[in-house]
Design a protein around this motif. Structure first.
Motif, PDB file in Angstrom:
ATOM      1  N   ALA A 190       7.595  -9.403   1.747  1.00 53.57           N
ATOM      2  CA  ALA A 190       8.138 -10.620   2.345  1.00 53.57           C
ATOM      3  C   ALA A 190       8.681 -11.571   1.271  1.00 53.57           C
ATOM      4  O   ALA A 190       9.791 -12.106   1.395  1.00 53.57           O
ATOM      5  CB  ALA A 190       7.062 -11.322   3.177  1.00 53.57           C
ATOM      6  N   LEU A 191       7.900 -11.792   0.213  1.00 55.14           N
ATOM      7  CA  LEU A 191       8.341 -12.694  -0.847  1.00 55.14           C
ATOM      8  C   LEU A 191       9.544 -12.128  -1.600  1.00 55.14           C
ATOM      9  O   LEU A 191      10.444 -12.878  -2.017  1.00 55.14           O
ATOM     10  CB  LEU A 191       7.190 -12.971  -1.813  1.00 55.14           C
ATOM     11  N   ALA A 192       9.576 -10.814  -1.776  1.00 53.18           N
ATOM     12  CA  ALA A 192      10.729 -10.191  -2.423  1.00 53.18           C
ATOM     13  C   ALA A 192      11.977 -10.353  -1.559  1.00 53.18           C
ATOM     14  O   ALA A 192      13.080 -10.597  -2.082  1.00 53.18           O
ATOM     15  CB  ALA A 192      10.449  -8.710  -2.681  1.00 53.18           C
ATOM     16  N   THR A 193      11.822 -10.232  -0.231  1.00 53.29           N
ATOM     17  CA  THR A 193      12.956 -10.420   0.676  1.00 53.29           C
ATOM     18  C   THR A 193      13.492 -11.843   0.592  1.00 53.29           C
ATOM     19  O   THR A 193      14.709 -12.068   0.545  1.00 53.29           O
ATOM     20  CB  THR A 193      12.535 -10.111   2.125  1.00 53.29           C
ATOM     21  N   VAL A 194      12.594 -12.817   0.571  1.00 55.55           N
ATOM     22  CA  VAL A 194      13.002 -14.217   0.441  1.00 55.55           C
ATOM     23  C   VAL A 194      13.745 -14.441  -0.873  1.00 55.55           C
ATOM     24  O   VAL A 194      14.782 -15.117  -0.910  1.00 55.55           O
ATOM     25  CB  VAL A 194      11.770 -15.150   0.528  1.00 55.55           C
ATOM     26  N   ALA A 247       0.527  -5.785   0.762  1.00 58.95           N
ATOM     27  CA  ALA A 247       1.797  -5.079   0.943  1.00 58.95           C
ATOM     28  C   ALA A 247       2.796  -5.959   1.685  1.00 58.95           C
ATOM     29  O   ALA A 247       3.989  -5.987   1.351  1.00 58.95           O
ATOM     30  CB  ALA A 247       1.559  -3.780   1.706  1.00 58.95           C
ATOM     31  N   PHE A 248       2.316  -6.684   2.716  1.00 57.27           N
ATOM     32  CA  PHE A 248       3.209  -7.582   3.455  1.00 57.27           C
ATOM     33  C   PHE A 248       3.781  -8.652   2.531  1.00 57.27           C
ATOM     34  O   PHE A 248       4.994  -8.872   2.490  1.00 57.27           O
ATOM     35  CB  PHE A 248       2.472  -8.256   4.611  1.00 57.27           C
ATOM     36  N   TRP A 249       2.927  -9.330   1.776  1.00 58.55           N
ATOM     37  CA  TRP A 249       3.386 -10.436   0.947  1.00 58.55           C
ATOM     38  C   TRP A 249       4.333  -9.982  -0.153  1.00 58.55           C
ATOM     39  O   TRP A 249       5.310 -10.672  -0.468  1.00 58.55           O
ATOM     40  CB  TRP A 249       2.193 -11.183   0.348  1.00 58.55           C
ATOM     41  N   GLY A 296      12.916  -6.189   3.877  1.00 59.39           N
ATOM     42  CA  GLY A 296      12.770  -7.009   5.076  1.00 59.39           C
ATOM     43  C   GLY A 296      12.204  -6.213   6.239  1.00 59.39           C
ATOM     44  O   GLY A 296      11.306  -6.674   6.956  1.00 59.39           O
ATOM     45  N   THR A 297      12.716  -5.000   6.423  1.00 54.82           N
ATOM     46  CA  THR A 297      12.206  -4.122   7.486  1.00 54.82           C
ATOM     47  C   THR A 297      10.736  -3.806   7.262  1.00 54.82           C
ATOM     48  O   THR A 297       9.916  -3.852   8.193  1.00 54.82           O
ATOM     49  CB  THR A 297      13.015  -2.813   7.523  1.00 54.82           C
ATOM     50  N   CYS A 298      10.400  -3.486   6.024  1.00 57.37           N
ATOM     51  CA  CYS A 298       9.021  -3.163   5.668  1.00 57.37           C
ATOM     52  C   CYS A 298       8.100  -4.354   5.934  1.00 57.37           C
ATOM     53  O   CYS A 298       7.010  -4.195   6.503  1.00 57.37           O
ATOM     54  CB  CYS A 298       8.961  -2.767   4.188  1.00 57.37           C
ATOM     55  N   ALA A 299       8.537  -5.571   5.552  1.00 56.76           N
ATOM     56  CA  ALA A 299       7.715  -6.771   5.732  1.00 56.76           C
ATOM     57  C   ALA A 299       7.463  -7.059   7.207  1.00 56.76           C
ATOM     58  O   ALA A 299       6.341  -7.392   7.609  1.00 56.76           O
ATOM     59  CB  ALA A 299       8.388  -7.970   5.063  1.00 56.76           C
ATOM     60  N   VAL A 300       8.498  -6.928   8.029  1.00 53.33           N
ATOM     61  CA  VAL A 300       8.353  -7.195   9.474  1.00 53.33           C
ATOM     62  C   VAL A 300       7.349  -6.223  10.085  1.00 53.33           C
ATOM     63  O   VAL A 300       6.472  -6.616  10.871  1.00 53.33           O
ATOM     64  CB  VAL A 300       9.718  -7.089  10.181  1.00 53.33           C
ATOM     65  N   LEU A 301       7.469  -4.948   9.747  1.00 54.70           N
ATOM     66  CA  LEU A 301       6.561  -3.945  10.297  1.00 54.70           C
ATOM     67  C   LEU A 301       5.126  -4.195   9.848  1.00 54.70           C
ATOM     68  O   LEU A 301       4.188  -4.149  10.653  1.00 54.70           O
ATOM     69  CB  LEU A 301       7.007  -2.547   9.867  1.00 54.70           C
ATOM     70  N   PHE A 309       3.220   2.154   1.682  1.00 50.67           N
ATOM     71  CA  PHE A 309       2.296   1.088   1.310  1.00 50.67           C
ATOM     72  C   PHE A 309       1.029   1.112   2.165  1.00 50.67           C
ATOM     73  O   PHE A 309      -0.059   0.807   1.681  1.00 50.67           O
ATOM     74  CB  PHE A 309       2.975  -0.276   1.448  1.00 50.67           C
ATOM     75  N   SER A 310       1.186   1.467   3.436  1.00 52.99           N
ATOM     76  CA  SER A 310       0.041   1.463   4.354  1.00 52.99           C
ATOM     77  C   SER A 310      -0.967   2.556   4.048  1.00 52.99           C
ATOM     78  O   SER A 310      -2.117   2.492   4.496  1.00 52.99           O
ATOM     79  CB  SER A 310       0.526   1.617   5.807  1.00 52.99           C
ATOM     80  N   THR A 311      -0.550   3.553   3.311  1.00 51.62           N
ATOM     81  CA  THR A 311      -1.458   4.652   2.947  1.00 51.62           C
ATOM     82  C   THR A 311      -1.914   4.543   1.495  1.00 51.62           C
ATOM     83  O   THR A 311      -3.111   4.613   1.199  1.00 51.62           O
ATOM     84  CB  THR A 311      -0.783   6.013   3.185  1.00 51.62           C
ATOM     85  N   TRP A 312      -0.958   4.334   0.582  1.00 51.31           N
ATOM     86  CA  TRP A 312      -1.319   4.342  -0.827  1.00 51.31           C
ATOM     87  C   TRP A 312      -2.114   3.108  -1.242  1.00 51.31           C
ATOM     88  O   TRP A 312      -3.119   3.226  -1.950  1.00 51.31           O
ATOM     89  CB  TRP A 312      -0.073   4.457  -1.705  1.00 51.31           C
ATOM     90  N   MET A 313      -1.698   1.928  -0.824  1.00 56.92           N
ATOM     91  CA  MET A 313      -2.378   0.714  -1.292  1.00 56.92           C
ATOM     92  C   MET A 313      -3.848   0.653  -0.861  1.00 56.92           C
ATOM     93  O   MET A 313      -4.714   0.286  -1.661  1.00 56.92           O
ATOM     94  CB  MET A 313      -1.602  -0.532  -0.857  1.00 56.92           C
ATOM     95  N   PRO A 314      -4.201   1.033   0.373  1.00 54.75           N
ATOM     96  CA  PRO A 314      -5.633   1.095   0.694  1.00 54.75           C
ATOM     97  C   PRO A 314      -6.380   2.118  -0.153  1.00 54.75           C
ATOM     98  O   PRO A 314      -7.563   1.936  -0.459  1.00 54.75           O
ATOM     99  CB  PRO A 314      -5.640   1.501   2.182  1.00 54.75           C
ATOM    100  N   SER A 315      -5.700   3.207  -0.547  1.00 54.98           N
ATOM    101  CA  SER A 315      -6.372   4.231  -1.357  1.00 54.98           C
ATOM    102  C   SER A 315      -6.797   3.664  -2.714  1.00 54.98           C
ATOM    103  O   SER A 315      -7.817   4.075  -3.266  1.00 54.98           O
ATOM    104  CB  SER A 315      -5.457   5.445  -1.562  1.00 54.98           C
ATOM    105  N   VAL A 316      -6.021   2.725  -3.258  1.00 56.65           N
ATOM    106  CA  VAL A 316      -6.354   2.126  -4.547  1.00 56.65           C
ATOM    107  C   VAL A 316      -7.645   1.324  -4.453  1.00 56.65           C
ATOM    108  O   VAL A 316      -8.477   1.341  -5.365  1.00 56.65           O
ATOM    109  CB  VAL A 316      -5.203   1.228  -5.039  1.00 56.65           C
TER     110      VAL A 316
END
Length: 295
Positions: A44-48, A39-41, A184-189, A79-86
């Motif tokens: 982060a990559l989309a922000t870049v 989720a971070f990557w 960007g906010t999401c990536a930092v968090l 992302f912190s809830t759904w992606m681990p569920s997958v």
């Protein structure tokens, strides 16, 4: 004519987004990396990638920028809830449960004074019953499967909050400016969460990096960004409804590509859930049609 053309472009953007996000859950299940790191990557990559286009792209009030930041926080929670569920459960059930987003969107609208029509409440009841059925079917599988279901439902709730906040921000901000701040906010968090949890942000094999890049290009830049673009012309509820097509798309990809056959016991619940969401959306659309025609 221009208004009609803008609406058609927005609907085309939603169609592209649905195709793109259908690959999201199978790619997450395929990647050999922690879900939060993925989720971070992807953010982060989309922000870049958006940074060169975001500079000076929009002038907006501090209140609107605040909505974009809050949308980023809600996206991080999604992302912190759904992606681990997958990764913990099946792609099909996870995609179906997170698709309850329109129901939660309707609850948010009710709190804002826009109460759903009777058909909307019937749809909510059917969707909740379907979610309970699908989750109950996983009780006999494992505690991990039930946890995956709960996380997916939570992901749907946070997605509704994210979309509602994005709808407010997009009244003034361009798509690029909004998504740049939001991602960007999401990536930092998420970076902070990963560091605190000791999750590795590197050292993955080549297939995992390719999956992450595919998520960035597909689900993130073509998917979420196109949804954000459409919010300027289409309501958050409509966007949420059309996004339901992601559910069979993700399930089919997971079956063909990953060999994840949907659990038979959960299928009636999934069908009931999707039927409930469809009833909710159709009921809400009919109720709002006179107002739409006047607009």
């Amino acid at each position: 004519m221009n208004e009609r053309s803008s609406h058609q472009r927005a609907m085309l953007a939603v169609a592209v987004a649905v195709v793109a996000v259908s690959s999201s859950a199978p790619l997450i299940a395929f990647a050999a990396a922690p879900a939060l790191a993925i989720a971070f990557w992807r953010n982060a990559l989309a922000t870049v990638a958006l940074t060169p286009f975001a500079y000076g792209s929009s002038r907006s009030s501090s209140r609107t920028r605040l909505f974009a930041v809050l949308a980023g926080l809600a996206l991080a929670a999604h992302f912190s809830t759904w992606m681990p569920s997958v990764q913990l459960g099946s792609v099909a059930t996870s995609a179906a449960l997170v698709a309850t987003q329109p129901v939660w969107q309707g609850v948010i609208a009710a709190f804002q004074g826009r109460r759903p029509p009777p058909a909307g409440w019937i749809g909510i009841g059917l969707a909740v019953a379907g979610a309970a059925w699908a989750t109950g079917a996983d009780v006999g599988v494992s505690g991990q499967a039930v946890l995956a279901d709960v996380l997916a439902l939570s992901g749907g709730m946070f997605a509704a909050v994210y979309t509602a906040l994005g709808e407010r921000a997009r009244t003034e901000m361009s798509t690029v400016a909004y998504t740049w701040i939001c991602y960007g906010t999401c990536a930092v968090l998420l970076a902070g969460v990963c560091l605190l949890a000791g999750l590795p942000l590197g050292g993955y094999d080549n297939r995992t990096w390719l999956a992450i890049l595919a998520l960035v290009v597909g689900a993130q830049l073509l998917g979420h960004s196109m949804f954000s673009y459409a919010l300027h012309r289409i309501s958050a509820t409509t966007v949420s409804v059309v996004a339901l097509i992601e559910v069979p798309g993700a399930a089919l990809l997971a079956w063909v590509w990953l060999g994840q056959q949907p659990r038979p016991a959960a299928l009636p619940g999934v069908a009931l859930l999707l039927a409930g969401v469809a009833v909710f959306l159709l009921g809400g659309r009919r109720a709002s049609r006179p107002r739409d025609l006047r607009a």
